[in-house]
Design a protein around this motif. Structure first.
Motif, short mmCIF file in Angstrom:
data_model
loop_
_atom_site.label_atom_id
_atom_site.label_comp_id
_atom_site.label_asym_id
_atom_site.label_seq_id
_atom_site.Cartn_x
_atom_site.Cartn_y
_atom_site.Cartn_z
N THR A 64 16.50 13.83 3.52
CA THR A 64 16.52 12.44 3.04
C THR A 64 15.54 12.26 1.89
OG1 THR A 64 16.93 11.83 5.33
CG2 THR A 64 16.42 10.05 3.80
N TYR A 65 14.39 12.91 2.02
CA TYR A 65 13.39 12.87 0.94
C TYR A 65 14.03 13.36 -0.36
CZ TYR A 65 8.90 13.90 -1.38
OH TYR A 65 7.83 13.94 -2.25
N SER A 66 14.75 14.47 -0.26
CA SER A 66 15.41 15.05 -1.43
C SER A 66 16.41 14.06 -2.03
CB SER A 66 16.10 16.36 -1.00
OG SER A 66 16.72 16.96 -2.08
N ALA B 230 -1.63 3.18 -3.31
CA ALA B 230 -2.81 3.75 -3.97
C ALA B 230 -4.06 3.80 -3.09
CB ALA B 230 -3.10 2.97 -5.25
N ASN B 231 -3.89 3.62 -1.79
CA ASN B 231 -5.09 3.67 -0.93
C ASN B 231 -5.56 5.09 -0.66
OD1 ASN B 231 -2.49 3.17 0.65
ND2 ASN B 231 -3.76 4.14 2.21
N LYS B 232 -4.73 6.08 -0.96
CA LYS B 232 -5.13 7.48 -0.73
C LYS B 232 -4.27 8.39 -1.60
CE LYS B 232 -1.99 8.33 3.16
NZ LYS B 232 -1.86 8.76 4.55
N ASN C 282 4.92 3.63 -10.12
CA ASN C 282 5.54 3.62 -8.80
C ASN C 282 5.22 4.95 -8.13
OD1 ASN C 282 7.41 1.18 -8.55
ND2 ASN C 282 8.00 2.00 -10.55
N ASN C 283 4.26 4.91 -7.23
CA ASN C 283 3.81 6.16 -6.59
C ASN C 283 4.11 6.22 -5.09
OD1 ASN C 283 1.77 8.51 -6.11
ND2 ASN C 283 1.01 6.82 -4.86
N ALA C 284 4.14 5.06 -4.42
CA ALA C 284 4.28 5.05 -2.95
C ALA C 284 5.49 5.86 -2.52
CB ALA C 284 4.43 3.60 -2.47
N ALA D 167 -1.76 -1.50 -1.94
CA ALA D 167 -1.53 -0.74 -0.71
C ALA D 167 -0.89 -1.67 0.30
CB ALA D 167 -2.86 -0.20 -0.17
N ARG D 168 -0.11 -1.10 1.21
CA ARG D 168 0.56 -1.97 2.19
C ARG D 168 -0.40 -2.49 3.26
NH1 ARG D 168 4.50 2.21 5.53
NH2 ARG D 168 3.13 4.02 5.43
N ASP D 169 -1.49 -1.77 3.45
CA ASP D 169 -2.47 -2.19 4.46
C ASP D 169 -3.75 -2.63 3.74
OD1 ASP D 169 -3.29 -1.71 7.59
OD2 ASP D 169 -4.96 -1.37 6.21
N PHE E 90 2.73 20.51 -6.38
CA PHE E 90 2.52 20.59 -4.93
C PHE E 90 1.03 20.32 -4.66
CE2 PHE E 90 2.48 23.57 -1.05
CZ PHE E 90 2.89 22.56 -0.20
N VAL E 91 0.75 19.09 -4.27
CA VAL E 91 -0.62 18.58 -4.24
C VAL E 91 -1.10 18.40 -2.79
CG1 VAL E 91 -2.11 16.70 -5.03
CG2 VAL E 91 -0.08 17.32 -6.36
N ALA E 92 -2.31 18.81 -2.53
CA ALA E 92 -2.86 18.67 -1.16
C ALA E 92 -3.11 17.22 -0.82
CB ALA E 92 -4.16 19.47 -1.06
N THR E 93 -2.18 16.62 -0.06
CA THR E 93 -2.33 15.23 0.41
C THR E 93 -1.76 15.15 1.82
OG1 THR E 93 -0.15 14.51 -0.33
CG2 THR E 93 -1.95 14.30 -1.94
N ASP E 94 -1.83 13.97 2.41
CA ASP E 94 -1.33 13.80 3.78
C ASP E 94 0.16 14.07 3.90
OD1 ASP E 94 -3.84 13.23 4.62
OD2 ASP E 94 -3.53 11.07 4.84
N1 LIG Z 1 1.74 15.68 -2.55
C1 LIG Z 1 2.73 16.35 -3.12
O1 LIG Z 1 2.77 17.60 -3.13
C2 LIG Z 1 3.83 15.61 -3.80
C3 LIG Z 1 4.79 16.35 -4.51
C4 LIG Z 1 5.82 15.68 -5.15
C5 LIG Z 1 5.88 14.31 -5.10
N2 LIG Z 1 4.94 13.60 -4.39
C6 LIG Z 1 5.06 12.15 -4.37
O2 LIG Z 1 3.81 11.58 -4.70
C7 LIG Z 1 3.74 10.25 -4.16
C8 LIG Z 1 2.41 10.07 -3.47
O3 LIG Z 1 2.36 10.93 -2.35
P1 LIG Z 1 1.04 11.60 -1.82
O4 LIG Z 1 1.23 13.06 -1.93
O5 LIG Z 1 -0.15 10.99 -2.42
O6 LIG Z 1 1.16 11.24 -0.26
P2 LIG Z 1 0.23 10.38 0.70
O7 LIG Z 1 -1.17 10.83 0.62
O8 LIG Z 1 0.93 10.40 2.02
O9 LIG Z 1 0.29 8.91 0.06
C9 LIG Z 1 1.43 8.12 0.14
C10 LIG Z 1 1.02 6.71 -0.19
O10 LIG Z 1 2.20 5.88 -0.17
C11 LIG Z 1 1.88 4.73 0.61
N3 LIG Z 1 3.06 4.07 1.17
C12 LIG Z 1 3.97 4.56 2.02
N4 LIG Z 1 4.88 3.62 2.31
C13 LIG Z 1 4.53 2.51 1.61
C14 LIG Z 1 5.05 1.20 1.48
N5 LIG Z 1 6.15 0.82 2.17
N6 LIG Z 1 4.44 0.33 0.66
C15 LIG Z 1 3.33 0.69 -0.02
N7 LIG Z 1 2.76 1.90 0.07
C16 LIG Z 1 3.36 2.80 0.88
C17 LIG Z 1 0.95 5.25 1.69
O11 LIG Z 1 0.27 4.20 2.34
P3 LIG Z 1 -0.25 4.31 3.87
O12 LIG Z 1 -1.60 4.99 3.83
O13 LIG Z 1 -0.32 2.88 4.29
O14 LIG Z 1 0.76 5.11 4.64
C18 LIG Z 1 0.04 6.11 0.82
O15 LIG Z 1 -0.89 5.31 0.16
C19 LIG Z 1 4.95 10.11 -3.24
O16 LIG Z 1 5.97 9.39 -3.90
C20 LIG Z 1 5.40 11.54 -3.01
O17 LIG Z 1 6.75 11.65 -2.71
C21 LIG Z 1 3.93 14.21 -3.74
#
Ligand SMILES: NC(=O)c1ccc[n+]([C@@H]2O[C@H](COP(=O)([O-])OP(=O)(O)OC[C@H]3O[C@@H](n4cnc5c(N)ncnc54)[C@H](OP(=O)(O)O)[C@@H]3O)[C@@H](O)[C@H]2O)c1
Length: 298
Positions: free
Chosen positions: A215-217, A20-22, A96-98, A43-45, A253-257
């Motif tokens: 693998t993600y799939s 949840a840090n970003k 559970n979001n990570a 968050a892990r960090d 499909f969300v604008a994230t890292d």
């Molecule tokens: N964005 C999309 O379009 C989209 C679509 C479908 C599903 N999702 C899912 O939404 C979730 C959140 O993704 P996001 O889009 O917000 O991506 P993101 O901005 O990359 O965020 C991912 C988060 O997961 C954390 N993380 C990764 N490995 C971890 C671990 N071992 N322990 C704890 N935290 C960990 C990251 O921490 P660090 O900063 O330390 O790396 C970061 O806070 C994911 O499960 C992703 O698969 C996203």
């Protein structure tokens, strides 16, 4: 967001959000905190987690706490569980979001293992460790939400036997999902993913994420199946006295890292369905896969 009559939650309601840090995790924490719920941002960090916490405080949200959690580390998971027990006694909501995606073109044991450990085993281990902390008096039942993806829909699997077994939602077991994931890992080691009928990474080069996502799939198929399996386990446990409602969902499909900020939805829009499920816990959709506040096909 909601009519006052539907508001079962208060400042005594406790929600935990992983990763949840970003990105979406931070957006989910923000929306839950705005509802007045006590939220544990994990968050892990620790540095990144505390920076996120401070950003929320600067927006006037003081009902958020931070605790470290690396979902891929059992030691870290158990430390969080112990701290939650001591600090709050119990929790009402777990999100559970990570999640991570494999950026390497090479699909090898080394590149695949961290994705499965985070996206599948991480979800499962965090959930298992926190299940005993879910309260038995949360109105309507305690809630566990898993942020999955439409990349985990069965249409991406070529292995028809798995499609058939996993389509039978009411009979999926946790052991079967483990064996599905371990079979994939074995096929990666043997280099036989194509024969195994796994999603072929070459199909994903032109996908919206713009890079291989085999693998993600697989990991997202596994967590959607795990949610059904966990629901089946919970329903089958007679007389536990505790109601726990589990849901999987795609945020869109969300604008994230994770996609280099190419997504078309904002974080606030993407956080909507997981937060809505956590607050409303629709009885007819327990154990199922959701997107845009609706049940969708697995
Ligand atoms: N964005 C999309 O379009 C989209 C679509 C479908 C599903 N999702 C899912 O939404 C979730 C959140 O993704 P996001 O889009 O917000 O991506 P993101 O901005 O990359 O965020 C991912 C988060 O997961 C954390 N993380 C990764 N490995 C971890 C671990 N071992 N322990 C704890 N935290 C960990 C990251 O921490 P660090 O900063 O330390 O790396 C970061 O806070 C994911 O499960 C992703 O698969 C996203």
């Amino acid at each position: 967001m909601d009519k006052e009559a539907e508001r079962w939650w208060s400042k005594d309601t406790v929600a935990v959000v992983t990763g949840a840090n970003k990105g979406l995790g931070l957006g989910i924490v923000r929306q839950l905190a705005k509802e007045g719920i006590t939220v544990v941002l994990t968050a892990r960090d620790a540095t990144r987690g505390n920076v996120a916490l401070e950003s929320l405080k600067s927006q006037g949200l003081h009902n958020v706490n931070f605790h470290p959690l690396d979902v891929a580390s059992q030691e870290s998971i158990l430390a969080l569980a112990e701290w939650l027990h001591k600090t709050y006694g119990g929790i009402d909501i777990l999100i559970n979001n990570a999640g991570i995606i494999n950026l390497d073109k090479d699909v090898t044991f080394e590149t695949v293992k961290p994705v499965l450990d985070t996206n599948y085993f991480g979800v499962k281990n965090v959930t298992k460790a926190l299940l005993p902390l879910l309260r038995d008096d949360t109105p309507g039942g305690a809630r566990v939400i898993v942020v999955a993806s439409i990349y985990g829909q069965l249409q991406h699997l070529e292995n028809k036997d798995y499609v058939k077994t996993l389509s039978d939602r009411e009979h999926i077991t946790e052991d079967f999902v483990d064996s599905f994931v371990n079979h994939y890992l074995k096929d990666v080691v043997d280099g036989s993913q194509k024969e195994g009928g796994w999603p072929n990474w070459t199909d994903w080069v032109n996908s919206p994420v713009g890079r291989p996502a085999e693998t993600y799939s697989v990991s997202k198929v596994a967590v959607i199946a795990y949610v059904s399996a966990l629901h089946n386990t919970l329903v089958a446990q007679p007389g536990s006295g505790k109601k726990i409602n589990v849901f999987s969902c795609c945020p869109g499909f969300v604008a994230t890292d994770i996609n280099n900020n190419t997504g078309t939805k904002t974080v606030e829009e993407g956080a909507d369905t997981p937060v809505w499920l956590a607050l409303h816990s629709p009885e007819e959709g327990i154990g199922k896969f959701w997107a845009d506040r609706k049940v969708v096909d697995f």
